[in-house]
Design an enzyme around this catalytic site. Sequence first.
Site, short mmCIF file in Angstrom:
data_model
loop_
_atom_site.label_atom_id
_atom_site.label_comp_id
_atom_site.label_asym_id
_atom_site.label_seq_id
_atom_site.Cartn_x
_atom_site.Cartn_y
_atom_site.Cartn_z
N ARG A 92 -4.20 -5.03 4.28
CA ARG A 92 -3.10 -5.57 5.07
C ARG A 92 -3.53 -5.67 6.54
O ARG A 92 -4.29 -4.81 7.02
CB ARG A 92 -1.93 -4.62 4.93
CG ARG A 92 -0.67 -5.02 5.67
CD ARG A 92 -0.02 -6.22 5.08
NE ARG A 92 1.34 -6.38 5.56
CZ ARG A 92 2.02 -7.51 5.41
NH1 ARG A 92 1.49 -8.57 4.83
NH2 ARG A 92 3.26 -7.59 5.84
N THR A 364 1.61 -17.50 0.91
CA THR A 364 0.99 -16.37 0.25
C THR A 364 0.47 -16.92 -1.06
O THR A 364 0.96 -17.94 -1.53
CB THR A 364 2.04 -15.28 0.00
OG1 THR A 364 2.59 -14.92 1.24
CG2 THR A 364 1.46 -14.06 -0.68
N ASN A 384 0.90 -15.39 5.71
CA ASN A 384 2.33 -15.27 5.95
C ASN A 384 2.98 -16.66 5.95
O ASN A 384 3.45 -17.11 4.94
CB ASN A 384 2.65 -14.49 7.22
CG ASN A 384 4.11 -14.05 7.21
OD1 ASN A 384 4.67 -13.85 6.14
ND2 ASN A 384 4.74 -13.91 8.36
N ASP A 406 6.29 -10.06 10.05
CA ASP A 406 6.77 -9.14 9.01
C ASP A 406 7.28 -7.82 9.58
O ASP A 406 7.93 -7.04 8.89
CB ASP A 406 5.66 -8.85 7.98
CG ASP A 406 5.60 -9.91 6.89
OD1 ASP A 406 6.54 -10.72 6.79
OD2 ASP A 406 4.61 -9.93 6.13
N SER A 435 5.22 -5.18 3.99
CA SER A 435 5.04 -6.35 3.13
C SER A 435 5.98 -6.29 1.93
O SER A 435 6.50 -5.23 1.59
CB SER A 435 3.58 -6.36 2.64
OG SER A 435 3.39 -7.37 1.69
N SER A 436 6.18 -7.44 1.30
CA SER A 436 6.89 -7.47 0.01
C SER A 436 5.93 -7.80 -1.13
O SER A 436 6.37 -7.98 -2.27
CB SER A 436 7.98 -8.54 0.05
OG SER A 436 8.90 -8.26 1.06
N GLY A 456 6.26 -15.66 -1.94
CA GLY A 456 7.70 -15.87 -1.81
C GLY A 456 8.37 -14.98 -0.78
O GLY A 456 9.59 -14.81 -0.81
N GLY A 457 7.59 -14.39 0.16
CA GLY A 457 8.20 -13.55 1.20
C GLY A 457 9.07 -12.48 0.56
O GLY A 457 8.67 -11.81 -0.40
O1 DON Z 1 3.69 -9.61 3.15
C1 DON Z 1 4.71 -10.25 2.97
O2 DON Z 1 5.66 -9.81 2.36
C2 DON Z 1 4.80 -11.66 3.50
N1 DON Z 1 3.85 -11.84 4.57
C3 DON Z 1 4.59 -12.61 2.38
C4 DON Z 1 4.77 -14.03 2.81
C5 DON Z 1 4.95 -14.96 1.69
O3 DON Z 1 5.00 -14.58 0.56
C6 DON Z 1 5.11 -16.36 2.02
N2 DON Z 1 4.98 -17.16 0.83
N3 DON Z 1 5.64 -17.80 0.21
#
Ligand code: DON
Length: 554
Positions: A92, A364, A384, A406, A435-436, A456-457
């Site tokens: 990370r 992502t 991100n 984040d 993070s997720s 998917g954040g």
């Molecule tokens: O680490 C995380 O949770 C975010 N940076 C993920 C971002 C993400 O999945 C964007 N994509 N669709």
Amino acid sequence: MPVWMLLTALLLALPAYALSPVAARHGMVASSEPLASQAGVEILQAGGNAVDAAVAVGFVLAVTFPQAGNLGGGGFMLIRMANGDAVVVDYREQAPAAASRTMYQDAQGNLIPDATSAGARAAGIPGTAMGLALAEEKYGKLGLKRVMAPAIRLAREGFPVSYSLAQALHSERARLEKYDDSRRIFLHDGHLYEPGATFLQPELARTLAEIAQRGPRAFYRGVGTKAFEATMRKYNGLISRQDLKQYQAKLRPPLVGRFRGYDILSVPPPSSGGTMLIEMLNVLEPLDLGTPNSYASIHLIAETMRRAYADRATYLGDADFVSVPVAGLTSPRYAARLREAILQSSPDAPVRAGEPQAFESGATTHFSVVDAEGNAVANTYTLNGWFGCGVTVEGAGFLLNNEMDDFAAKPGQPNMFGLVQGEANAIAPHKRPLSSMTPTIVTRDGKVRLVLGSPGGGTIINIVLQVLLNVLIYKMDILQAVTSPRFHDQWMPDYLTLERVGFSSDTLENLQQAGYPLSFRDSLGDCEAIEIDPASGWRFGASDPRADGKAVGY
Ligand code: DON
């Protein structure tokens, strides 16, 4: 026994599926980009194990899928070797030493628009080169030079631009054209790439070749840092030579949960993914979830999601900096208490019209790998936002992340995924943002059954949860499980988000009448998953039809 009888018996022993996942006897790679999946399988066929293939895929995606594949970002790789050893490589990003708690606020304490997401100041110290190299060194067989060869070749000789890459480059023009090297490389100096055009990246090929020759030192120390420093000076970024030098990828034990006889392996902080996934599975363990996507099942699962995300907002952060009650959150006794509250509550919140959430499109990507021995890798990594912060490290050919978004840039205020987060995730020098990402491996009786994850954040954890439930409870095959419509509740903002197509109008009406404010999105996530049939050992790959990836096996 006559041969025909033997053949018939063998055929009957093979599982029959409702949809048709990609089937293979030995190894499988599912990723968001076909050339990357293909490169992974080539490495497997050349005698590499799942880690060799995963590292190869990670570097290829940095070339062929620049919207999310990366050198300038970070992520998590969950490795489970066939002998049962399992580890998480945490690569990370980290906040630069010069970062501070209020760095994205103005004098009045208001968040400065776009400050966490655009430009070099939004970038955290990247971890990808270090993380992939560490995985290769500890668990790979072929060595960095061999596994990086496909990526170097694709960067040097070029590859045909896919429809979806051309679309992504066209749609992000405004973000990329502000920075000299981003405009020159990714926008082809204004002559935008059309599908089928050849995309050459000689600078990136050089950067990759240096890493292959000299290891991650080439990136984090010495001459490799010059381009970085120059880019930071030019675009007012904060990452220093010292920041790069001190960066470490970390090996962490995976979190392990139990769900209906399965072992669930996933990632610990600084991702919230594993903790939340296990918390939710614990709550759902004894419940009758009825039929998939019915009102009754959505209600129980959504109420579980809400409570887990409320916990996420309060308690989760980088456990190297703040104390995170992971044991409590993943305890079955705590889950029992949440379950009681869910069963006693009636969802009588007043019905409000849904508002489209402030989700920016994200960047992502997840890939899953299984080899012939049964070693498995689930890797999710990210810039991100789509193409990260938009800045390319000059002369080095790779984009930088905007992972600083984040963090809770102002605790209590939503980030680009609408996630409200707390003090535990406030910014501090060299802290990792929460993070997720939820790369996950499911085993039963010591054997791998599922490997999966998604972008998917904030929606990632719920996507992984639903695909797991689809297989483990609803007995869907892996492609059905991945294709099935998705929903998402993240506690705040207080609405239930559903994919626009796939839920019956009766279900939607029931949800509305029960008091759920609804909002809709075209699609949620891009799950890349592999299932191993326990009886036959066959591998089944499913690349999410919501995106442009591919599962390839041999
Ligand atoms: O680490 C995380 O949770 C975010 N940076 C993920 C971002 C993400 O999945 C964007 N994509 N669709």
